[in-house]
Design a protein around this motif. Sequence first.
Motif, mmCIF file in Angstrom:
data_model
loop_
_atom_site.group_PDB
_atom_site.id
_atom_site.type_symbol
_atom_site.label_atom_id
_atom_site.label_comp_id
_atom_site.label_asym_id
_atom_site.label_seq_id
_atom_site.Cartn_x
_atom_site.Cartn_y
_atom_site.Cartn_z
ATOM 1 N N ARG A 17 -9.125 -3.326 17.224
ATOM 2 C CA ARG A 17 -9.656 -3.377 15.686
ATOM 3 C C ARG A 17 -9.103 -1.973 15.150
ATOM 4 N NH1 ARG A 17 -13.541 -5.171 12.166
ATOM 5 N NH2 ARG A 17 -13.705 -6.894 13.786
ATOM 6 N N GLU A 18 -9.034 -0.771 16.218
ATOM 7 C CA GLU A 18 -8.710 0.448 15.534
ATOM 8 C C GLU A 18 -7.176 0.047 15.061
ATOM 9 O OE1 GLU A 18 -9.712 -0.255 18.690
ATOM 10 O OE2 GLU A 18 -11.829 0.695 18.228
ATOM 11 N N ASP A 19 -6.238 -0.559 15.679
ATOM 12 C CA ASP A 19 -5.098 -0.680 15.108
ATOM 13 C C ASP A 19 -4.897 -1.542 13.839
ATOM 14 O OD1 ASP A 19 -3.652 0.142 17.511
ATOM 15 O OD2 ASP A 19 -3.827 -1.489 18.453
ATOM 16 N N ILE A 20 -5.797 -2.376 13.660
ATOM 17 C CA ILE A 20 -6.090 -3.074 12.358
ATOM 18 C C ILE A 20 -6.379 -2.266 11.459
ATOM 19 C CG2 ILE A 20 -7.304 -5.052 11.150
ATOM 20 C CD1 ILE A 20 -7.313 -6.445 13.860
ATOM 21 N N ASP A 21 -7.326 -1.411 11.310
ATOM 22 C CA ASP A 21 -7.986 -0.317 10.508
ATOM 23 C C ASP A 21 -6.649 0.631 10.098
ATOM 24 O OD1 ASP A 21 -10.523 -1.392 11.051
ATOM 25 O OD2 ASP A 21 -11.421 0.282 11.783
ATOM 26 N N GLU A 22 -6.106 0.963 11.291
ATOM 27 C CA GLU A 22 -4.760 2.028 11.134
ATOM 28 C C GLU A 22 -3.734 1.163 10.111
ATOM 29 O OE1 GLU A 22 -5.206 4.796 12.872
ATOM 30 O OE2 GLU A 22 -3.488 5.463 11.341
ATOM 31 N N CYS A 23 -3.622 0.041 10.269
ATOM 32 C CA CYS A 23 -2.611 -0.771 9.763
ATOM 33 C C CYS A 23 -3.249 -0.929 8.309
ATOM 34 C CB CYS A 23 -2.424 -2.154 10.267
ATOM 35 S SG CYS A 23 -0.999 -3.121 9.418
ATOM 36 N N VAL A 24 -4.247 -1.026 7.857
ATOM 37 C CA VAL A 24 -5.019 -1.379 6.514
ATOM 38 C C VAL A 24 -4.994 0.054 5.835
ATOM 39 C CG1 VAL A 24 -7.028 -1.660 5.281
ATOM 40 C CG2 VAL A 24 -6.577 -3.319 7.172
ATOM 41 N N SER A 25 -5.215 1.191 6.649
ATOM 42 C CA SER A 25 -5.083 2.260 5.935
ATOM 43 C C SER A 25 -3.765 2.722 5.641
ATOM 44 C CB SER A 25 -5.838 3.457 6.735
ATOM 45 O OG SER A 25 -5.049 3.865 7.950
ATOM 46 N N ASP A 26 -2.703 2.369 6.548
ATOM 47 C CA ASP A 26 -1.292 2.610 6.129
ATOM 48 C C ASP A 26 -0.977 1.878 4.767
ATOM 49 O OD1 ASP A 26 -0.670 4.162 8.375
ATOM 50 O OD2 ASP A 26 0.160 2.566 9.536
ATOM 51 N N THR A 27 -1.508 0.607 4.892
ATOM 52 C CA THR A 27 -1.129 -0.111 3.648
ATOM 53 C C THR A 27 -1.745 0.440 2.343
ATOM 54 O OG1 THR A 27 -1.273 -2.046 4.976
ATOM 55 C CG2 THR A 27 -1.361 -2.602 2.606
ATOM 56 N N PHE A 28 -2.729 1.123 2.462
ATOM 57 C CA PHE A 28 -3.327 1.461 1.000
ATOM 58 C C PHE A 28 -2.647 2.982 0.713
ATOM 59 C CE2 PHE A 28 -6.679 -1.518 1.428
ATOM 60 C CZ PHE A 28 -6.977 -1.649 0.126
ATOM 61 N N SER A 29 -2.238 3.586 1.895
ATOM 62 C CA SER A 29 -1.628 4.973 1.829
ATOM 63 C C SER A 29 0.055 4.706 1.011
ATOM 64 C CB SER A 29 -1.355 5.433 3.425
ATOM 65 O OG SER A 29 -0.112 6.504 3.278
ATOM 66 N N ASP A 30 0.658 3.572 1.443
ATOM 67 C CA ASP A 30 1.964 3.235 1.203
ATOM 68 C C ASP A 30 1.812 2.837 -0.520
ATOM 69 O OD1 ASP A 30 3.024 3.561 3.371
ATOM 70 O OD2 ASP A 30 3.277 1.328 4.029
ATOM 71 N N ILE A 31 0.569 2.263 -0.597
ATOM 72 C CA ILE A 31 0.386 1.640 -2.183
ATOM 73 C C ILE A 31 0.103 2.989 -3.052
ATOM 74 C CG2 ILE A 31 -1.155 0.382 -3.722
ATOM 75 C CD1 ILE A 31 -1.717 -1.544 -1.101
ATOM 76 N N PHE A 32 -0.526 3.708 -2.516
ATOM 77 C CA PHE A 32 -1.121 5.184 -3.511
ATOM 78 C C PHE A 32 0.333 6.002 -3.511
ATOM 79 C CE2 PHE A 32 -5.500 5.097 -1.194
ATOM 80 C CZ PHE A 32 -5.906 4.034 -2.277
ATOM 81 N N SER A 33 0.980 6.183 -2.517
ATOM 82 C CA SER A 33 2.089 7.008 -2.468
ATOM 83 C C SER A 33 3.348 6.462 -3.165
ATOM 84 C CB SER A 33 2.416 7.475 -1.170
ATOM 85 O OG SER A 33 2.630 6.799 -0.250
ATOM 86 N N GLY A 34 3.545 5.121 -3.035
ATOM 87 C CA GLY A 34 4.769 4.457 -3.444
ATOM 88 C C GLY A 34 4.423 3.904 -4.842
ATOM 89 N N TYR A 35 3.631 4.133 -5.423
ATOM 90 C CA TYR A 35 3.187 3.386 -6.877
ATOM 91 C C TYR A 35 3.824 4.015 -7.795
ATOM 92 C CZ TYR A 35 1.143 1.102 -10.675
ATOM 93 O OH TYR A 35 1.099 0.353 -12.126
ATOM 94 N N ASP A 36 4.647 3.420 -8.539
ATOM 95 C CA ASP A 36 5.538 4.277 -9.798
ATOM 96 C C ASP A 36 4.659 4.388 -11.030
ATOM 97 O OD1 ASP A 36 7.078 5.285 -11.601
ATOM 98 O OD2 ASP A 36 8.672 3.629 -11.421
ATOM 99 N N LYS A 37 4.114 5.608 -11.259
ATOM 100 C CA LYS A 37 3.120 5.920 -12.575
ATOM 101 C C LYS A 37 4.082 5.641 -13.886
ATOM 102 C CE LYS A 37 0.787 9.264 -9.902
ATOM 103 N NZ LYS A 37 0.244 10.790 -9.889
ATOM 104 N N ASN A 38 5.208 5.812 -13.864
ATOM 105 C CA ASN A 38 5.945 5.732 -15.091
ATOM 106 C C ASN A 38 6.614 4.336 -15.202
ATOM 107 O OD1 ASN A 38 5.782 8.578 -15.330
ATOM 108 N ND2 ASN A 38 7.244 8.788 -13.847
ATOM 109 N N SER A 39 6.187 3.536 -14.440
ATOM 110 C CA SER A 39 6.923 1.922 -14.702
ATOM 111 C C SER A 39 6.217 1.366 -15.876
ATOM 112 C CB SER A 39 6.668 1.162 -13.344
ATOM 113 O OG SER A 39 6.813 -0.150 -13.436
ATOM 114 N N ALA A 40 7.048 0.532 -16.544
ATOM 115 C CA ALA A 40 6.358 0.037 -17.828
ATOM 116 C C ALA A 40 5.840 -1.504 -17.066
ATOM 117 C CB ALA A 40 7.538 -0.271 -18.628
ATOM 118 N N PHE A 41 6.229 -1.829 -16.095
ATOM 119 C CA PHE A 41 5.520 -3.121 -15.566
ATOM 120 C C PHE A 41 4.224 -3.260 -15.832
ATOM 121 C CE2 PHE A 41 4.379 -6.100 -12.236
ATOM 122 C CZ PHE A 41 5.015 -7.242 -12.734
#
Lengths: 244, 189
Positions: free
Chosen positions: B43-67
């Motif tokens: 379960r700890e690995d799964i939680d870690e993977c989920v937090s990695d996913t949100f971290s990637d979404i937060f840091s990788g999101y392009d605020k300036n995209s027009a999409f």
Amino acid sequence: MNEKNFFDILNHADDNTIEELAAAVEFTTPAQREIIFNRSINKAESHKTSTETYNGGITVSGTEKYKPHIISRIAGIAAALIIISGGAFAIYRVINNSPEIIESSVSSDKNTDYKHVDIIAACQEQGMYVEAPEMIPAGFVADMIDVKPFIVQFTYSYDERFMSFAYFKNPVSPDEYKDLISQGDSEISEHDTIVNGHQAKWFEQTVNDNYEVSVIYESNGIMTIFGFENMEAEQINSIISTIK
Amino acid sequence: MTDKDYRNELEKSEYNAQKMLFDEYINYVYAIVFSLLRGVAEREDIDECVSDTFSDIFSGYDKNSAFDGEMKGFIAIIARRNAANYYKRLSSKGITSPLEELNAAPDTTDLSREFEKAEIRRLLIQKTLELGEPDSTIVFQKYFCGRNSKEIAKIVSLKPSAVRMRCTRAVRRLKEMLSEAGIGEEDIQ
């Protein structure tokens, strides 16, 4: 059938199943969500910081010299010792609950009329398939008690934790049992219920987070006692002897 | 939530926008990751993977995209990619990742089996929900999420002993319901 395998079919699920699961199952507790969110924010933040630092090509941050914390270690060992001794004391209290009653209620021939029987196996010998002790028909238990006088008991592993179920026939009345357990410090709840078609009284005795005893009296005189989690057989037998 | 909604929130407060996105998609992301990693990860690995996913979404999101479109697809791709990476890392036998399995061209017998499995999965979820509360939650949490009676007791506000008893009866009822729907033991192997 192994029920765990039953739900394994949901592994590597397709998109539609994922949607249905997300709607049907609450995967996380609020506390767990909080931890995951904070971790995500921190990771995103540190990722941003390290990227900015790298782009500038000037500084490297986020590392610090490791210093062993001797005081923390000592405090940790002391805490562990307190927890272990607390656990040992709790088990001692459980075994020695209401000592006056134990002395007065345990007869000298307590070991002679005690029978340990694997009741699930006995059911299966009779062609009855039972998944769990609480599903054994009351009539079968009554017959077993007559065949093996006084006690039929067996142990059972549930959730990989140890449990025991014990069946008695008219050992003490519900009121007597209530008086018996009321002398301890534990929290007791009582409710009326129906078990195996019989009117029954259900006592739940919570001693602490890890230890709970449930006792059911059916109107046909059968008493079922179960819920000795994380306890050894010897300790269970000691408690059973107080009921006898 | 759409990209536009998220960007509008980001302009006001980055933290609030991220919290809003997290609250809306945590169960969806968890379902994706859990379904892929169940059986190989703790379960700890799964939680870690989920937090990695949100971290990637937060840091990788392009605020300036027009999409502008639904965020769900973007989130699902990142969740699947991360889960596949975890799966590879955690599987010691060097087996193929679920993502590779999904991308591989299936033959027609696989397709028919997959269709059948999808139907069994749908029925299993539907019938479990038909058990009603709290039994459906107890069964899902025990047999799918792998929680023990004590953990489930906290979720459904019952005693662990009551959870165990209800669980045994609920599973028996579920088997009968599935059997009536034509799903037997052999169908789920």
